[in-house]
Design an enzyme around this catalytic site. Structure first.
Site, PDB file in Angstrom:
ATOM      1  N   HIS A 283       1.068  -1.282   0.399  1.00 45.05           N
ATOM      2  CA  HIS A 283       0.090   0.062  -0.069  1.00 45.05           C
ATOM      3  C   HIS A 283       0.974   1.444   0.005  1.00 45.05           C
ATOM      4  O   HIS A 283       1.968   1.461   0.807  1.00 45.05           O
ATOM      5  CB  HIS A 283      -1.081   0.024   0.995  1.00 45.05           C
ATOM      6  N   GLU A 329      -4.798   2.209   2.541  1.00 45.61           N
ATOM      7  CA  GLU A 329      -5.021   0.594   4.088  1.00 45.61           C
ATOM      8  C   GLU A 329      -5.143   1.370   4.939  1.00 45.61           C
ATOM      9  O   GLU A 329      -5.771   0.468   5.635  1.00 45.61           O
ATOM     10  CB  GLU A 329      -3.504   0.230   3.895  1.00 45.61           C
ATOM     11  N   ASP A 357       3.185  -6.314   4.033  1.00 42.31           N
ATOM     12  CA  ASP A 357       2.768  -5.419   4.216  1.00 42.31           C
ATOM     13  C   ASP A 357       3.309  -5.707   5.660  1.00 42.31           C
ATOM     14  O   ASP A 357       3.002  -6.277   6.759  1.00 42.31           O
ATOM     15  CB  ASP A 357       1.335  -5.112   4.681  1.00 42.31           C
TER      16      ASP A 357
END
Lengths: 360, 360
Positions: A283, A329, A357
């Site tokens: 993200h 996000e 992530d």
């Protein structure tokens, strides 16, 4: 950055046919990718640009716009088959002037560090000064009910330090941050203060997302993270009868009208099964108090590196290989939701998706 | 610091009997150790003391003495069954005044960063100024033979960047550092300069050990590491015919008479098999240019933590559990050699030994 290699390995097994006879060729190609990644990697240069030139990039901010433009340009430079922007309507929350807070007692004032949680409303201009009630969970607030009325609810459950998988420690306490204000507001509290998500004792409160759910406007209360040192001090003073404790804090955040952002997408068309799509992504947005190197700069550059290496090494995947750099996000997941909705609408055949992530 | 857990896990399986019925109890005890390590660990406090209060601690130095005293005191605080010092005679090399170097050309001087290699002799007081011959290996020097006479041999083989296991990159080039001066000196070179052991291009040359082997005193030549930026520049200038290149450097190191140091040892006596000894350890010495947090402060505090946790949790091992904090790993390995000799002399039954020396 070794995660890049892991991602590539995972993908190669899908991208390349599973026939026994091809295994040797695959292993040679994998080694080529490893070597290129280690000797001609571009991750650090990209990460330097994203964190030091773009920097903070919360949804709707100027940094967000810059990050989208940067990512599009860089993906285009790779020479992918196509690069495009998928519009995403994102929340636009701004922190405003730096927050201030102190504990007020009959023995004087103790300054503490706080920061507004993402999505929170501001305090009134004069700040909030109120008695504090310390709790360990939203359940405890529900049990207390009206007893929290007029008070600041102080959620002080610490992250458990005995987790070997550190994300479990985060998971064990993030609920009070996310739901704390919503529940305390329901019972008439005037604000909610949450212990910063951090195992260390320090003066740096971590921001993060919170949600009011379907709370009516007039029941929304401001909420902030208090540094772990601040939480320890406040808790100690509350337990000591000789102190008459109130907490004061002021924050200046605002929820502006939704803004325009984009998922940045690029792909290499599959040579044999172009309609079977493999997605790798991270993200692009990051909280305003840092420069988002770990969360999620690392995931972004790793994902970009996957397609860059395929192009650089002239590896033609059989299936379509797509990189998606998701918008928003952090405080809304609107990028992921928008992408998922489009996949459904378009009836795309998404066979693998991997988001990176978990830091660099 | 999670390596601590790994060490503990490895040890538990040896320390505790292998009977099927005990497996469940073992797993509960393992969990207890994990939890204590994560919630009540002492590694960082110790590492702070060792690196920030003791600091650099090369064999024979004042820092070395301080480190020995610190480690003995801390092991005694744990309340082990015994703590003792095993005398080790160590080399005593000192760097002296900071080194200086520059490349001298017909177009002017270019300053470069160098540092003497541990064990090297000094240059003459006026420094050394000589033509440079660039090579990739000691083998190349052997092939060149007398052609290196009167010159500075410049070993410039870079660490290979395509190794996934980074220690392989170190292993692939450390030979030219260790043997470079010995071989070049044999053929009449006046000095040996070695590319710093580093994948990054920067201005910080890394020190490290070298050896003259059995070179006679009059054939010993001074040797230093040159920063990777310096190595790149020197190599570029050497390849460009319009530059007439010489290298100047001066270093002031000395090999003083051997000094006294100690392996610091502590143990918990085994309850059932006291003569079967399990060793965990690291090395207490560290190069003078840093504070030795990774190499090998981390290994030291991890090793100390193993016995501390056993004591704190009142776990009585069946076999003797011994921690050995070795002297002089960096420039002589005398601590390890002395310890091994004593094990042989005493006929000790050493069943497992684990040294932690791969950084924190």
């Amino acid at each position: 950055m070794k995660t890049t290699l892991t991602i590539i390995t995972l993908f190669m097994s899908v991208l390349i046919g599973a026939q026994q006879s091809e295994y040797k060729q695959d292993s040679i190609q994998l080694r080529t990718i490893y070597t290129a990644s280690l000797t001609n990697g571009n991750s650090y240069q990209w990460l330097d640009q994203l964190t030091n030139r773009v920097g903070a990039r919360l949804a709707g901010s100027e940094g967000d716009k810059k990050a989208v433009a940067w990512a599009k340009t860089e993906l285009e430079k790779i020479g992918l088959d196509s690069v495009w922007l998928q519009p995403v309507t994102v929340p636009h929350w701004v922190r405003g002037e730096k927050e201030t807070a102190h504990i007020e007692t009959n023995y004087g004032k103790f300054p503490v560090a706080i920061c507004a949680l993402g999505g929170s409303i501001a305090t009134p201009d004069e700040g909030i000064l109120a008695e504090v009630i310390e709790v360990q969970s939203v359940k405890e607030v529900e049990a207390l009910g009206d007893k929290v009325k007029g008070k600041i609810v102080f959620y002080n459950r610490p992250m458990p330090a005995d987790k070997i998988e550190t994300m479990q420690a985060y998971g064990a306490t993030v609920g009070q941050r996310y739901n704390g204000a919503r529940v305390a507001g329901k019972y008439g509290a005037v604000a909610a203060i949450v212990r910063s998500m951090n195992l260390k004792l320090d003066n740096y409160p971590h921001t993060g997302v919170m949600s009011y759910g379907d709370t009516p406007e007039n029941q929304k209360i401001p909420t902030a993270a208090i540094s772990t040192n601040g939480a320890e001090l406040l808790s100690k003073l509350l337990k000591d009868e000789k102190f008459k404790v109130k907490l004061y804090f002021k924050q200046n955040c605002q929820n502006l009208p939704d803004a325009q952002s984009f998922n940045v997408i690029g792909e290499i068309k599959g040579s044999v099964y172009p309609d079977e799509i493999i997605v790798v992504g991270g993200h692009l947005d990051a909280w305003d108090l840092g420069d988002g190197a770990h969360d999620d700069g690392a995931g972004i550059v790793q994902s970009m590196e996957v397609v860059r290496l395929f192009r650089k090494l002239k590896i033609q995947p059989k299936r379509t290989l797509r990189v998606v750099l998701f918008a928003n996000e952090e405080n809304g997941s609107r990028g992921g939701k928008t992408y998922a909705a489009a996949v459904k609408t378009n009836g795309e055949n998404l066979i693998v998706a991997l988001e990176s992530d978990a830091g660099g």
